[in-house]
Design an enzyme around this catalytic site. Structure first.
Site, mmCIF file in Angstrom:
data_model
loop_
_atom_site.group_PDB
_atom_site.id
_atom_site.type_symbol
_atom_site.label_atom_id
_atom_site.label_comp_id
_atom_site.label_asym_id
_atom_site.label_seq_id
_atom_site.Cartn_x
_atom_site.Cartn_y
_atom_site.Cartn_z
ATOM 1 N N ARG A 62 16.953 3.975 9.735
ATOM 2 C CA ARG A 62 17.276 3.378 8.430
ATOM 3 C C ARG A 62 18.161 4.304 7.598
ATOM 4 N NH1 ARG A 62 13.656 -0.683 5.893
ATOM 5 N NH2 ARG A 62 12.356 -1.498 7.550
ATOM 6 N N ARG A 67 24.576 -3.323 -3.290
ATOM 7 C CA ARG A 67 23.479 -4.290 -3.422
ATOM 8 C C ARG A 67 23.442 -4.955 -4.791
ATOM 9 N NH1 ARG A 67 20.239 -6.653 -2.672
ATOM 10 N NH2 ARG A 67 18.165 -5.956 -2.132
ATOM 11 N N ARG A 89 18.641 2.166 0.668
ATOM 12 C CA ARG A 89 18.535 2.289 -0.794
ATOM 13 C C ARG A 89 18.485 3.708 -1.342
ATOM 14 N NH1 ARG A 89 13.744 -1.884 -1.193
ATOM 15 N NH2 ARG A 89 13.331 -0.639 0.664
ATOM 16 N N ASP A 104 19.301 -6.029 10.500
ATOM 17 C CA ASP A 104 17.857 -5.955 10.339
ATOM 18 C C ASP A 104 17.240 -6.575 11.577
ATOM 19 O OD1 ASP A 104 15.744 -5.284 8.124
ATOM 20 O OD2 ASP A 104 15.055 -7.113 9.086
ATOM 21 N N TYR A 139 6.156 -10.790 12.673
ATOM 22 C CA TYR A 139 6.765 -11.403 11.479
ATOM 23 C C TYR A 139 6.787 -12.925 11.587
ATOM 24 C CZ TYR A 139 8.090 -6.901 9.569
ATOM 25 O OH TYR A 139 8.052 -5.634 9.042
HETATM 26 O O1 CP3 Z 1 18.872 2.254 10.333
HETATM 27 C C1 CP3 Z 1 19.808 1.685 9.714
HETATM 28 O O2 CP3 Z 1 20.538 2.273 8.902
HETATM 29 C C2 CP3 Z 1 20.090 0.226 10.020
HETATM 30 C C3 CP3 Z 1 19.439 -0.627 9.139
HETATM 31 C C4 CP3 Z 1 18.068 -1.219 9.378
HETATM 32 C C5 CP3 Z 1 17.502 -2.059 8.400
HETATM 33 N N1 CP3 Z 1 16.363 -2.569 8.931
HETATM 34 C C6 CP3 Z 1 18.083 -2.374 7.087
HETATM 35 C C7 CP3 Z 1 17.201 -2.754 5.988
HETATM 36 C C8 CP3 Z 1 17.209 -1.164 10.473
HETATM 37 C C9 CP3 Z 1 17.296 -0.365 11.751
HETATM 38 C C10 CP3 Z 1 16.125 -2.041 10.168
HETATM 39 C C11 CP3 Z 1 15.034 -2.315 11.094
HETATM 40 C C12 CP3 Z 1 13.817 -2.966 10.592
HETATM 41 N N2 CP3 Z 1 13.688 -3.962 9.670
HETATM 42 C C13 CP3 Z 1 12.518 -2.699 11.094
HETATM 43 C C14 CP3 Z 1 12.211 -1.730 12.201
HETATM 44 C C15 CP3 Z 1 12.205 -0.350 11.702
HETATM 45 C C16 CP3 Z 1 10.986 0.009 10.937
HETATM 46 O O3 CP3 Z 1 11.172 0.552 9.843
HETATM 47 O O4 CP3 Z 1 9.894 -0.195 11.456
HETATM 48 C C17 CP3 Z 1 11.624 -3.508 10.399
HETATM 49 C C18 CP3 Z 1 10.121 -3.547 10.580
HETATM 50 C C19 CP3 Z 1 12.375 -4.312 9.504
HETATM 51 C C20 CP3 Z 1 11.878 -5.393 8.618
HETATM 52 C C21 CP3 Z 1 12.205 -5.126 7.220
HETATM 53 N N3 CP3 Z 1 13.483 -5.206 6.693
HETATM 54 C C22 CP3 Z 1 11.313 -4.783 6.165
HETATM 55 C C23 CP3 Z 1 9.834 -4.577 6.337
HETATM 56 C C24 CP3 Z 1 12.100 -4.666 5.016
HETATM 57 C C25 CP3 Z 1 11.617 -4.433 3.611
HETATM 58 C C26 CP3 Z 1 11.111 -3.056 3.460
HETATM 59 C C27 CP3 Z 1 11.735 -2.375 2.308
HETATM 60 O O5 CP3 Z 1 11.957 -1.167 2.443
HETATM 61 O O6 CP3 Z 1 12.002 -3.044 1.298
HETATM 62 C C28 CP3 Z 1 13.439 -4.896 5.357
HETATM 63 C C29 CP3 Z 1 14.609 -4.837 4.460
HETATM 64 C C30 CP3 Z 1 15.653 -3.838 4.797
HETATM 65 N N4 CP3 Z 1 16.241 -3.722 6.031
HETATM 66 C C31 CP3 Z 1 16.258 -2.899 3.914
HETATM 67 C C32 CP3 Z 1 17.237 -2.229 4.652
HETATM 68 C C33 CP3 Z 1 18.192 -1.190 4.163
HETATM 69 C C34 CP3 Z 1 15.934 -2.723 2.447
HETATM 70 C C35 CP3 Z 1 16.246 -3.976 1.713
HETATM 71 C C36 CP3 Z 1 17.182 -3.914 0.560
HETATM 72 O O7 CP3 Z 1 18.351 -3.491 0.678
HETATM 73 O O8 CP3 Z 1 16.745 -4.357 -0.501
#
Ligand code: CP3
Length: 360
Positions: A40, A53, A44, A89, A167
Site C-alpha cells: 500500500r 482524492r 493516504r 484494489d 468480502y
Molecule cells: O500497494 C499499493 O500502493 C497499491 C494499492 C492498494 C490498495 N489496496 C489501494 C487502496 C493495494 C495493494 C490494495 C489491496 C487491498 N485492498 C487489500 C489487500 C492488502 C491488505 O491490506 O490486506 C485489501 C484487504 C483491500 C480492501 C480495502 N481497500 C480496504 C479494507 C480498504 C479500506 C481501508 C482503508 O484504509 O480505508 C480499501 C481502500 C483502499 N485501497 C485505499 C487505498 C489507498 C484507501 C482508500 C482511500 O483512498 O480513501
C-alpha cells in the site's frame, strides 16, 4: 530518437529491470543490497495522494488509467523504492461478477448485494479481465512506460480467492468472518462453486496483468489467518493453488502473502509462490526455516513501527534484517499495508536505512 537507438534503449532498459534488485531477490540471486517496497505504498499517508482524492473517489482513480498510473508513481518519485505496485484494489474484480461495490468514507469497502446462497453464487458472472478490468491493464501499460526509463519493475496483484470470498459474502470488512466461514461450513457444495469461480477469475486476472507488462504478481490472502489449518487445506488451498497455477503461465515471479499465517505457513507454501510474504507475528528466521531454502521471503516489519521515533524504528528494521542475515532472497517489506497516519519522513529514512545497512 532514431529507430535503432530507440530499440537499443529499450533492450538496455529491459535488461536493467530484469537485473533489478527486486527481481533478482524474487529469483534468490545475489544482489548489492536488500530490495525494499511497502505494501500500500501509494495512499493516504502521502499528501500528493490526498490532494488527488479531493477531486476523485478511489474508484475513479482506479478506473482512469492515467490517474492510476500517476498514483503508482507518487511513492516512486518520493522514495528510493525498488519496485512499484500498480494502483488498484483487490475489490473491483467483484464488480465485474455483478456485485455492487462502494467505498464508504471512514468505514471502508461495502458490497451492497453480498452473496449469501447457492442461487447468489450461480448468478455471479464469469467475465474476462480484459472486459471487466481493462482499466487496470491499461494503467499497467502506462506505468510501465514511466518505470522502464528508470529500470524499475512493476508488481501486479489480486486478492486471493478466500479474501475475495470474505468480502463478497460478508459484504465488507469483518472481525471474525463468521458469515463467510458459516457458508463454507454449512453448504460446502455452494462454497466450492464460489471458490471455483473466484479462482478462475483471480488466475486469469493475474495472467492478464503480466501480459500487460507486470514483472511480478502478488496474491493477497489478507484474511486467511481466520481459518484453521485443516479448513484451509480442504476449502481454500486447492483454489489458491489453481489461481497460482494459471498465473504461472506468465513466467513471472509470484509473491504469496497472508497475515496471521503461523498455523499454516507450510500449507501456504504448498499452495504455491516463488516468494512467501509473512507478517510481524513471526520471526523472519523461524518463518524461513519452516519454509525451507526453495523460496524467497518478503516482510516483515510491523507497520506501527513507522510511528516510533527513529531510534525505535531503526532498531526494529535492523532486527528484521538481522533475522534475514544477508541470505539471498529477502525482500524487505512491512508485515501488512502501511497505515494512513504514517509519517512520510520515517518512510524515507526506513528505505534509505535498508539499503545502507545491507550494502555489501
Ligand atoms: O500497494 C499499493 O500502493 C497499491 C494499492 C492498494 C490498495 N489496496 C489501494 C487502496 C493495494 C495493494 C490494495 C489491496 C487491498 N485492498 C487489500 C489487500 C492488502 C491488505 O491490506 O490486506 C485489501 C484487504 C483491500 C480492501 C480495502 N481497500 C480496504 C479494507 C480498504 C479500506 C481501508 C482503508 O484504509 O480505508 C480499501 C481502500 C483502499 N485501497 C485505499 C487505498 C489507498 C484507501 C482508500 C482511500 O483512498 O480513501
Amino acid at each position: 530518437m532514431p529507430v535503432n537507438d530507440k530499440a537499443e534503449a529499450l533492450t538496455h532498459n529491459s535488461l536493467l529491470v530484469e537485473n533489478s534488485r527486486f527481481l533478482r531477490a524474487c529469483r534468490r540471486q545475489a544482489i548489492d543490497c536488500t530490495p525494499v517496497w511497502l505494501m500500500r505504498q501509494a495512499g493516504r499517508y502521502m499528501k500528493e495522494y490526498r490532494q488527488l482524492r479531493e477531486c476523485y473517489t478511489i474508484l475513479e482513480i482506479i478506473k482512469t488509467p492515467e490517474l492510476a498510473s500517476e498514483v503508482t508513481m507518487q511513492p516512486i518519485n518520493a522514495f528510493d523504492l525498488d519496485a512499484a505496485i500498480i494502483f488498484a484494489d483487490i475489490l473491483p474484480p467483484l464488480e465485474g461478477m455483478g456485485l455492487e461495490l462502494d467505498f464508504v468514507k471512514g468505514e471502508g469497502p461495502a458490497i451492497h448485494n453480498p452473496v449469501r446462497s447457492a442461487a447468489d453464487i450461480e448468478r455471479l458472472h464469469e467475465t474476462s479481465p480484459e472486459e471487466s478490468l481493462w482499466f487496470t491493464l491499461e494503467a499497467i501499460k502506462l506505468a510501465r512506460a514511466e518505470l522502464d526509463t528508470r529500470g524499475l519493475p512493476l508488481i501486479g496483484f489480486s486478492g486471493a480467492p478466500f479474501t475475495l470470498a470474505a468480502y463478497a459474502v460478508e459484504g465488507g470488512g469483518s472481525r471474525n468472518h463468521a458469515v463467510v466461514k458459516s457458508l463454507m461450513m454449512t453448504d460446502p457444495a455452494a462454497w466450492h462453486r464460489l471458490m471455483e469461480k473466484l479462482s478462475n477469475l483471480v488466475g486469469q486476472y493475474l495472467l492478464a496483468q503480466a501480459k500487460a507488462g507486470a514483472h511480478a504478481l502478488q496474491i493477497f490472502d489478507s484474511w486467511v489467518g481466520q481459518l484453521s489449518p485443516d479448513d484451509y487445506r480442504q476449502f481454500v488451498m486447492p483454489y489458491t493453488r489453481h489461481a497460482i497455477d494459471i498465473a504461472r503461465g506468465a513466467g513471472v515471479p509470484i509473491i504469496h502473502f497472508g497475515t496471521d499465517t503461523n498455523g499454516m505457513l507450510e500449507l501456504l507454501r504448498e499452495a504455491g509462490g516463488d516468494v512467501i510474504g509473512v507478517d510481524w507475528r513471526i520471526d523472519l528466521r523461524e518463518a524461513w526455516t519452516r519454509l525451507g531454502d526453495g523460496v524467497a521471503i518478503q516482510g516483515n516489519l510491523d507497520p506501527v513501527a513507522l510511528f516510533a521515533p527513529w531510534d525505535g524504528l531503526r532498531t526494529r528494521a535492523q532486527y528484521v534484517l538481522d533475522q534475514a542475515d544477508g541470505r539471498v532472497g529477502h525482500i524487505f517489506n512491512l508485515g501488512h499495508g502501511i497505515l494512513p497516519e504514517t509519517p512520510v519522513e520515517n518512510v524515507k529514512r526506513l528505505v534509505e536505512f535498508v539499503h545502507e545497512y545491507t550494502a555489501v
